[in-house]
Design a protein around this motif. Structure first.
Motif: not given
Length: 233
Positions: A8-37
């Motif tokens: 939930l810490k905003a300063e950590l979220q950019p690094a976490q988004r990169r981790i997800v995108a590197d592992a699964f691609g941008d589409d999954v990263q966007r889906a993860v962000q949508a689910q997180a809310s």
């Protein structure tokens, strides 16, 4: 599962988004962000039951994809340089489920060790659970002592606080306890319940640790021990 691991810490979220995108691609990263809310509004105690709900789908993933998921999850929870109890329990429980799905036991395997043979492991696991549920050292020691009286009645056992880096010793202790006989495992669970209920309530951290311990020992989760004063379903 990835959304559950997001901070939930905003300063950590950019690094976490990169981790997800590197592992699964941008589409999954966007889906993860949508689910997180949506998951941000979820009661904390409902986190680990979601692992059980997601597991039937996750175990259908190819082995390589499962390993990518586990690596990404580990990176997500370690992004701030520390792993708290909730993060540890999420990663550990998913790893247990996926590992046993890929290499299932052909038949139940019961251990044969008696409780005294795993004394040090019982002491450590009970101390970690006691520390998770209490806010001061006196309360921790009281909860731990109640557990020791249940596991080893009449014995004088010296208190040793759990180490700061507790995860690796905890996992070694769980592996040791999994070799106990069914009756000895039941005694361990009863001792842990004494520690959990020492203050009259079950915290989220205690409930999550108890769920992970039961999964590691191949024991059912005691009914009503999901935390928050709620009955397990």
């Amino acid at each position: 599962m990835l959304a559950l691991a997001l901070s939930l810490k905003a300063e950590l979220q950019p690094a976490q988004r990169r981790i997800v995108a590197d592992a699964f691609g941008d589409d999954v990263q966007r889906a993860v962000q949508a689910q997180a809310s949506a998951l941000a509004a979820l009661a904390p105690i409902a986190r680990l039951p979601l692992v059980a709900l997601a597991f039937p789908a996750l175990k259908q993933l190819p082995d390589g994809r499962q390993q990518t998921l586990l690596r990404a999850l580990d990176e997500l929870v370690k992004v701030d340089g520390r792993v708290d109890i909730n993060e540890y329990c999420l990663a550990r429980l998913l790893r247990i489920h996926l590992s046993e799905a890929s290499s299932p036991r052909r038949a139940p395997v019961d251990g044969v060790k008696k409780l005294p043979a795993a004394r040090d492991s019982v002491i450590l696991v009970c101390a970690i659970v006691a520390a998770a549920g209490c806010s001061d050292e006196a309360s921790v020691r009281r909860a731990w002592l109640l557990a020791m009286q249940q596991a080893f009645p009449g014995e004088a056992i010296d208190w040793t606080p759990p180490p700061a880096a507790w995860q690796a010793p905890f996992e070694r202790a769980l592996d040791d306890l999994d070799g106990l006989s069914p009756m000895a495992k039941e005694l361990v669970i009863q001792a842990l319940l004494c520690a959990v209920h020492a203050d009259g309530q079950v915290s989220v951290e205690e409930a999550e640790l108890l769920r992970v311990i039961c999964a590691s020992l191949h024991c059912p989760l005691p009914l009503g021990e999901d935390g928050g004063g709620q009955v397990a379903t």
